[in-house]
Motif scaffolding. Structure first.
Motif, short mmCIF file in Angstrom:
data_model
loop_
_atom_site.label_atom_id
_atom_site.label_comp_id
_atom_site.label_asym_id
_atom_site.label_seq_id
_atom_site.Cartn_x
_atom_site.Cartn_y
_atom_site.Cartn_z
N TYR A 158 32.90 49.67 74.18
CA TYR A 158 33.48 49.42 72.86
C TYR A 158 32.81 48.22 72.18
CZ TYR A 158 36.91 48.14 69.30
OH TYR A 158 37.52 47.81 68.11
N VAL A 159 32.60 47.15 72.95
CA VAL A 159 32.02 45.92 72.38
C VAL A 159 30.59 46.15 71.93
CG1 VAL A 159 31.32 43.56 72.91
CG2 VAL A 159 33.56 44.41 73.68
N VAL A 160 29.77 46.84 72.75
CA VAL A 160 28.34 46.99 72.43
C VAL A 160 28.10 48.05 71.35
CG1 VAL A 160 27.62 46.23 74.72
CG2 VAL A 160 27.95 48.68 74.28
N THR A 161 29.08 48.88 71.05
CA THR A 161 28.91 49.87 69.98
C THR A 161 29.61 49.42 68.71
OG1 THR A 161 30.80 51.11 70.89
CG2 THR A 161 28.58 51.82 71.53
N ILE A 162 30.92 49.55 68.68
CA ILE A 162 31.67 49.19 67.48
C ILE A 162 31.58 47.70 67.18
CG2 ILE A 162 34.00 49.10 66.50
CD1 ILE A 162 34.59 51.73 67.89
N GLY A 163 31.67 46.86 68.22
CA GLY A 163 31.56 45.42 68.00
C GLY A 163 30.22 45.02 67.42
N PHE A 164 29.14 45.62 67.92
CA PHE A 164 27.80 45.31 67.40
C PHE A 164 27.67 45.74 65.94
CE2 PHE A 164 23.46 46.83 66.56
CZ PHE A 164 22.76 45.64 66.73
N VAL A 165 28.16 46.92 65.61
CA VAL A 165 28.09 47.41 64.23
C VAL A 165 28.82 46.46 63.28
CG1 VAL A 165 28.83 49.26 62.67
CG2 VAL A 165 27.79 49.82 64.88
N GLU A 166 30.02 46.02 63.66
CA GLU A 166 30.80 45.14 62.79
C GLU A 166 30.13 43.78 62.62
OE1 GLU A 166 35.24 47.02 63.54
OE2 GLU A 166 34.61 45.26 64.68
N LEU A 167 29.51 43.25 63.68
CA LEU A 167 28.81 41.97 63.56
C LEU A 167 27.60 42.09 62.64
CD1 LEU A 167 28.98 40.61 67.22
CD2 LEU A 167 30.22 39.77 65.21
N MET A 168 26.92 43.22 62.66
CA MET A 168 25.81 43.44 61.73
C MET A 168 26.29 43.43 60.29
SD MET A 168 22.77 43.71 63.02
CE MET A 168 21.93 44.64 61.74
N TYR A 169 27.39 44.11 60.03
CA TYR A 169 27.94 44.12 58.67
C TYR A 169 28.43 42.73 58.26
CZ TYR A 169 27.78 49.19 58.09
OH TYR A 169 27.34 50.48 57.93
N LEU A 170 29.03 41.99 59.20
CA LEU A 170 29.52 40.65 58.89
C LEU A 170 28.38 39.71 58.50
CD1 LEU A 170 31.93 38.70 58.81
CD2 LEU A 170 31.52 38.19 61.22
N SER A 171 27.28 39.80 59.23
CA SER A 171 26.13 38.95 58.90
C SER A 171 25.59 39.27 57.52
CB SER A 171 25.04 39.14 59.96
OG SER A 171 24.50 40.46 59.91
N SER A 172 25.70 40.53 57.10
CA SER A 172 25.19 40.92 55.79
C SER A 172 26.08 40.42 54.65
CB SER A 172 25.06 42.45 55.72
OG SER A 172 24.67 42.86 54.44
N VAL A 173 27.40 40.60 54.79
CA VAL A 173 28.29 40.22 53.69
C VAL A 173 28.38 38.71 53.53
CG1 VAL A 173 29.65 42.33 53.86
CG2 VAL A 173 30.34 40.34 55.20
N LEU A 174 28.18 37.94 54.61
CA LEU A 174 28.21 36.49 54.49
C LEU A 174 27.06 35.97 53.63
CD1 LEU A 174 29.21 35.38 58.12
CD2 LEU A 174 30.59 35.23 56.03
N TYR A 175 26.05 36.78 53.43
CA TYR A 175 24.93 36.42 52.56
C TYR A 175 25.41 36.17 51.12
CZ TYR A 175 20.33 36.80 50.29
OH TYR A 175 19.20 36.57 49.56
N LYS A 176 26.54 36.82 50.75
CA LYS A 176 27.06 36.69 49.39
C LYS A 176 28.24 35.73 49.31
CE LYS A 176 25.72 41.45 48.24
NZ LYS A 176 26.18 42.77 47.75
N PHE A 177 28.34 34.82 50.27
CA PHE A 177 29.48 33.90 50.30
C PHE A 177 29.57 33.05 49.04
CE2 PHE A 177 31.26 29.73 51.25
CZ PHE A 177 32.49 30.07 51.78
N THR A 178 28.47 32.50 48.60
CA THR A 178 28.48 31.62 47.43
C THR A 178 28.62 32.38 46.12
OG1 THR A 178 26.05 31.66 47.36
CG2 THR A 178 27.10 29.87 48.60
N LEU A 179 28.53 33.70 46.17
CA LEU A 179 28.61 34.51 44.95
C LEU A 179 30.01 35.08 44.71
CD1 LEU A 179 25.25 36.48 45.39
CD2 LEU A 179 25.64 34.38 44.09
N GLY A 180 31.01 34.46 45.32
CA GLY A 180 32.39 34.92 45.18
C GLY A 180 33.04 35.26 46.49
N GLY A 181 32.24 35.24 47.58
CA GLY A 181 32.79 35.57 48.88
C GLY A 181 33.77 34.55 49.42
N TYR A 182 33.80 33.37 48.80
CA TYR A 182 34.74 32.34 49.23
C TYR A 182 36.18 32.65 48.84
CZ TYR A 182 34.21 31.17 44.31
OH TYR A 182 34.16 31.24 42.94
#
Length: 758
Positions: free
Chosen positions: A472-496
């Motif tokens: 579970y961790v290496v499949t679903i967990g890995f996918v979610e961490l990839m998405y999290l790293s991407s969306v944090l890129y827009k933190f200063t653009l309203g993600g706060y």
């Protein structure tokens, strides 16, 4: 969206010797003492998922759930491709790569993770809470014992380690509060962006509307949406379900039409090799575009947050039979269209709609976008309801809007708070650009927290095989961490924005829970001893007046210090005293037969009792509470007398059997003495029951409520003073008091003031 709620010893654990655990299938049979807990009823067997046994009920709830749960995830095809291809389509096969990402994201996260894994984390079909294993809680028949195993040993070791570590408990508490706060914060963003995007579509038909006018119309719609919440989930669901059902039928049908008409080869996107090729071609741009792809799961966590309004089976039926197939067809149809018209990525949804269907789809899409807000509003009511029962949220009024489904609740204070916050966000931003950037962070952040806490549940509650947990961790967990790293890129653009909301809500929850526990410790350390209690009752200056008095306290065990404070100022007590403790257990429901537990305060001449009234977090308090308590009290007196007679009979028989051969002459004397004692016990029982009935019918009940003033002790540091003297008291003064939550009649209520120095 919702995170899995993990209970981390938020209440103060009781020693096992204070409340003896009894076998669920038989009443307790023990000698009586001042601290013995007596069950007066034999609890029946309660099967799991009892609400799902009738399929017509499941189908009925499944239909309602379409209008409540899936509005957010169902309207995601409106903006996913335009957000993903914000800079246009650079290569024709990029469409296949994104479609493959969407397909596997929808399959892994909303479908497999939530529908088939997370929804298992429930208590009889309600949102899961790790049960608080206190002795009195284990008496509820909903709990079951497990046989020893390696997995149970691993779970016990992990649980023991967490309980011994103050840092681990605090960390889990804060993480859980953060996830819950982000759910509530997301309930502000979802209505704002959904309604703004829906009303903004009107601007494409007429340029006469300015952005300020669109924001104004959106605010009016938002206010209307929140005002109808008081009618309940059932009525709102029946109203919205036909519209959302039509929406899913239309997007699925149009998607199938586009596949046939434009490009059937788009179906080969099921091969994940196109994802690899997409990243090889676009590198960083592909990684950034994940922030758009993940929007296809927006509202997916509402499947879990709203399960208390419906049932596990009904959510699974509606998701698998209608929602998932319609979404896959919709995204595949848009991809087929974009393969032939790559320049239309900015408005892929409406441009892929056939000409004659444009205006009908436009109208239905506006309605569907407005309805999308409902999923998170209902989910927030459920999350707050359960946080309240854990002592993690300030007192608010909970209205149960359905007589058939206890999980359907409406919370007025939360509803108005969400409405004002949504109006503020909509009027402040006026566009969906910054809100959209915040949206992705809220979605993925809560998903990641859910997975992290779910791993704990797998180990400690389900005792899942360790290899499955790793998978579970290496499949679903890995996918979610990839998405999290991407969306944090827009933190200063309203993600706060969602993090700011969460910080405020998390602070409120932490302050309330922290002082709640301190108050409990204060009462526990200063509870009145049996000797002191007897001294108070037998004081010559103390007079007993007719009637029955109920003292409310948080303590399940012992007499609270506020009682001594009361009698020191008012030297008069009612003829019957009942110390009542309302306790919320971490199971969804407590059977009525196991709800009331009485113990007598010795000696018997005091005529005082302790009563623990236990509710599950989805139980509804009885309308005739006083009458029910009196009935249970009389049953307790009868059961107590019966047990004493049984004990007397057993003791008499043992004495007789030892002397029968040598002293037959004593047989009659023993029998007469035993019979006299039994008659005396029955006489006392009848007198006590008569006195209870007289006090109830002729004089009535007086409710005594503690009005505690909480201040920090003199030796407290600055942080503690701020926490107790300012933050907590500010919340307490502006929120509901105990009598409002317990619904106690004001004419028969007496408040007793006392200052607690914590």
């Amino acid at each position: 969206m919702a995170s899995v709620v993990v209970q981390t010893r938020l209440e103060i654990p009781m020693p096992d010797d204070q409340l003896k655990a009894n076998t669920p299938s038989i009443p307790l049979r023990k000698p009586y003492g001042s601290m013995d807990l007596i069950s007066t009823k034999t609890p029946p067997h309660h099967g799991r998922h009892s609400k799902d046994t009738k399929w017509w009920v499941v189908l009925n709830l499944a239909f309602q759930s379409i209008g409540i749960v899936y509005g957010d995830i169902g309207t995601s095809p409106l903006y996913v491709y335009s957000s993903t291809f914000s800079n246009g389509i650079k290569h024709k096969d990029d469409v296949l790569g994104v479609l493959s990402l969407v397909f596997y994201t929808l399959t892994l996260l909303p479908m497999i993770k939530y529908v088939f894994i997370v929804l298992r984390a429930t208590d009889n079909g309600e949102v899961s809470l790790i049960p608080n294993q206190q002795a009195e809680d284990r008496q509820v028949s909903n709990y079951t014992l497990e046989l020893p195993s390696k997995r149970l040993k691993l779970a016990s070791v992990l649980k023991s380690s967490l309980e011994k570590s103050k840092f681990a408990k605090l960390f889990l508490l804060l993480i859980t509060m953060l996830g819950t706060s982000m759910v509530i914060g997301d309930s502000i963003l979802t209505p704002s962006i959904s309604v703004l995007s829906a009303v903004g579509g009107v601007k494409e038909a007429t340029s006469a509307l300015t952005q300020d006018m669109i924001a104004g119309i959106s605010i009016v719609i938002l206010v209307f949406l929140f005002m109808i919440q008081r009618f309940g989930t059932s009525k709102v669901g029946y109203t919205f379900a036909p519209i959302l059902s039509l929406w899913f039928i239309l997007i699925g049908g149009i998607g199938f039409y586009n596949i046939i008409k434009h490009d059937t080869t788009v179906l080969k996107a099921i091969n994940p090799i196109y994802i690899v090729e997409y990243f090889i071609r676009n590198k960083k741009d592909a990684w950034v575009s994940l922030g758009g792809v993940v929007l296809c799961t927006t509202g997916g966590e509402a499947l879990f947050a709203d399960v208390g309004h419906f049932s596990v089976r009904s959510i699974q039926v509606s998701m698998c039979s209608m929602v998932y197939p319609a979404l896959i067809l919709a995204y595949t149809g848009q991809s087929a269209y974009l393969r032939q018209h790559p320049d239309s990525a900015s408005d892929a949804f409406f441009k892929s709609v056939p000409g004659p269907m444009y205006w009908p789809m436009f109208v239905v899409s506006i309605l569907a976008s407005v309805i999308a807000s409902q999923a998170m509003i209902s989910g927030t009511f459920s999350v707050v309801h359960q946080s309240l029962s854990l002592g993690c949220f300030p007192r608010v009024k909970v209205v149960h809007t359905s007589a058939n489904h206890e999980g359907q609740v409406y919370i007025p204070e939360i509803n108005y708070f969400l409405m004002l916050a949504c109006v503020g966000v909509t009027s402040g931003f006026k566009t969906t650009v910054k809100i959209g950037n915040a949206y992705g962070i809220a979605v993925v952040f809560v998903m990641t927290l859910t997975s992290a806490l779910l791993v704990l549940i797998m180990i400690m509650i389900w005792k899942t095989n360790i290899f499955l947990i790793i998978l579970y961790v290496v499949t679903i967990g890995f996918v979610e961490l990839m998405y999290l790293s991407s969306v944090l890129y827009k933190f200063t653009l309203g993600g706060y924005l969602p993090l700011a909301f969460s910080a405020v809500l998390m602070t409120v929850m932490y302050v309330w829970n922290n002082v709640y526990r301190r108050k409990y410790h204060y009462e526990l350390d200063r509870m009145i001893s049996p000797a002191r209690l007897t001294e108070i009752f037998t004081n010559k200056n103390m007079s007993r007046i007719p009637g029955l008095a109920m003292f409310y306290s948080e303590l399940v065990q012992g007499i609270p210090p506020i009682f001594e404070h009361y009698v020191s100022n008012v030297p008069a007590l009612h003829s019957i005293i009942v110390f009542v403790s309302m306790k919320s257990l971490h199971v969804n429901k407590v059977p009525a037969e196991e709800r009331y537990f009485f113990r007598r305060v010795e000696p018997r001449t005091l005529f005082a009792f302790q009563c623990a009234v236990r509710y599950g977090y989805n139980d509804v308090r009885e309308v005739a509470f006083e009458e029910t308590l009196i009935t249970r009290l009389k049953e307790f007196i009868q059961e107590e007398t019966w047990m004493q007679i049984q004990t007397l009979s057993i003791g008499g028989n043992m004495t007789e059997s030892g002397r029968e051969s040598d002293r037959e002459i004593e047989h009659n004397e023993i029998s007469k003495a035993k019979q006299a004692k039994e008659e005396k016990l029955r006489e006392i029982m009848e007198q006590e029951i008569e006195q209870v009935e007289k006090a109830w019918e002729e004089v009535g009940i007086v409710h005594l409520i503690g009005q505690n003033e909480v201040i920090a002790s003199k030796e407290s540091n600055v942080m503690k003073r701020i926490l107790v003297d300012y933050a907590y008291n500010l919340l307490r003064r502006n929120l509901r008091q105990s009598e409002a939550v317990f619904d106690i009649p004001h004419k028969r209520m007496l408040k007793v003031g006392m200052t607690y120095q914590l």
